[in-house]
Scaffold this active site. Structure first.
Site, PDB file in Angstrom:
ATOM      1  N   TYR A  40      -5.750  -5.645  -1.974  1.00 42.17           N
ATOM      2  CA  TYR A  40      -4.447  -5.000  -2.094  1.00 42.17           C
ATOM      3  C   TYR A  40      -3.358  -6.046  -1.885  1.00 42.17           C
ATOM      4  O   TYR A  40      -3.267  -6.664  -0.814  1.00 42.17           O
ATOM      5  CB  TYR A  40      -4.279  -3.876  -1.066  1.00 42.17           C
ATOM      6  CG  TYR A  40      -5.236  -2.714  -1.204  1.00 42.17           C
ATOM      7  CD1 TYR A  40      -5.975  -2.511  -2.356  1.00 42.17           C
ATOM      8  CD2 TYR A  40      -5.394  -1.808  -0.159  1.00 42.17           C
ATOM      9  CE1 TYR A  40      -6.856  -1.440  -2.467  1.00 42.17           C
ATOM     10  CE2 TYR A  40      -6.271  -0.733  -0.265  1.00 42.17           C
ATOM     11  CZ  TYR A  40      -7.003  -0.560  -1.417  1.00 42.17           C
ATOM     12  OH  TYR A  40      -7.874   0.498  -1.529  1.00 42.17           O
ATOM     13  N   SER A  41      -2.556  -6.239  -2.891  1.00 41.43           N
ATOM     14  CA  SER A  41      -1.511  -7.277  -2.876  1.00 41.43           C
ATOM     15  C   SER A  41      -2.093  -8.646  -2.538  1.00 41.43           C
ATOM     16  O   SER A  41      -1.412  -9.514  -1.994  1.00 41.43           O
ATOM     17  CB  SER A  41      -0.392  -6.928  -1.891  1.00 41.43           C
ATOM     18  OG  SER A  41       0.350  -5.810  -2.327  1.00 41.43           O
TER      19      SER A  41
END
Length: 327
Positions: free
Chosen positions: A59-60
């Site tokens: 995530y990111s």
């Protein structure tokens, strides 16, 4: 908040889990909130006695772990929080920057702990099945992560039930740590996990923590595609890829959902989430929140008890779907 056992473990978690894919940096996905915009949601969840938080290294590309870890350390005692993260997806361009090889797992757990600002996670999950690494290799590596004190428990995410059963058998046969949770996609318009995975988890005492209980917003009544109401609904290609809300049967489920919600004078999201949470095999649905009302509705949903007639009306139009969420 009525806390629930995490599978057969002694650890207790809130009946909803805050998923944090939405928090990190918009440089990764344009609908992701940056650190300043993310922190109020984490604080609000803690204030509502939510103690279960789920993230992933991808995530990111790690920024979500950093943002979430920093906020949790600022707002809560580490021992009061049940923190989960995941490993599998690419974290770089190198051939060993992905998957479930022993090399990558050992590198990935250390990198995740550094970003999270903690010496352990409570639940370390494989994000998907690795078709290129022997199951014995990654199950022993995960066992060693637990024995090193870097994770309290291990869990798995979307895969075929035979794969999950095989992994559990390999672990048990070798005296290694077994998975205590399964994280599948599960919602009113995608119920295929009821056929094999749910019965397997029930038999083995595995906690189920479903992702996408609102079918990426479809069950909240949100339009998808170019006419979508949010940046994510306009740009999220997975909704179409997984055929969520694209069939006439799905339309019938959504219409039934709308009728129940209107009769109750609550949102469609509340009813859809209440239906998932009411399944006795579900420990805690994983919800996302990019607006304050998303958290308010999720908290209200776990206090909403559907009648047998309402459940029957919601379930009746369902038809089988192609497997989605994993290869």
């Amino acid at each position: 908040m009525d806390y629930k056992q995490l599978g057969r473990t002694g650890t207790r978690v809130s009946p909803i889990c805050l998923g944090t894919m939405t928090y990190g940096t918009p440089e990764w996905r344009e609908w992701v909130l940056d650190e300043q915009a993310s922190r109020p949601f984490i604080k609000k969840a803690l204030d509502a006695d939510i103690n279960f938080f789920d993230t992933a290294d991808m995530y990111s590309l790690g920024e979500s772990e950093r943002v979430v870890g920093k906020a949790l350390l600022d707002y809560a005692k580490r021992s009061d929080v049940v923190l989960a993260t995941k490993v599998f997806n690419p974290m770089g361009d190198g051939p060993n920057d992905r998957g479930l090889s022993r090399k990558h797992i050992m590198d990935a757990i250390d990198a995740s702990l550094t970003r999270l600002g903690t010496d352990h996670v409570d639940l370390y999950q494989i994000h998907r099945w690795d078709y290129h690494t022997p199951v014995e290799e990654f199950m022993e590596a995960l066992h060693d992560v637990v024995k090193a004190g870097k994770a309290r428990y291990i869990g798995a995410s979307s895969m075929f039930a035979w794969q999950f059963a095989k992994a559990q058998h390999v672990a048990e046969s070798n005296g290694w740590t077994r998975f205590v949770t399964m994280q599948p996609m599960y919602n009113l318009i995608y119920r295929e996990e009821e056929r094999e995975m749910f019965p397997l988890c029930a038999d083995q005492g595995v906690g189920i923590i479903p992702w996408s209980p609102l079918a990426r917003g479809v069950l909240a009544g949100k339009k998808q595609g170019k006419d979508g109401e949010s940046t994510r609904s306009k740009t999220d290609q997975m909704t179409d890829k997984w055929h969520l809300g694209t069939s006439s049967a799905d339309d019938q489920v959504i219409e039934a959902l709308r009728k129940v919600a209107e009769a109750r004078d609550v949102s469609m999201a509340q009813v859809a989430l209440a239906w998932v949470a009411a399944n006795p095999q579900v420990t805690a649905p994983i919800i996302g929140a990019s607006k304050e009302r998303h958290l308010d509705e999720a908290i209200a949903a776990i206090q909403l008890t559907l009648t047998a007639d309402e459940k029957a009306a919601l379930e009746a139009p369902y038809v089988p779907h192609w497997i989605a969420g994993h290869a």
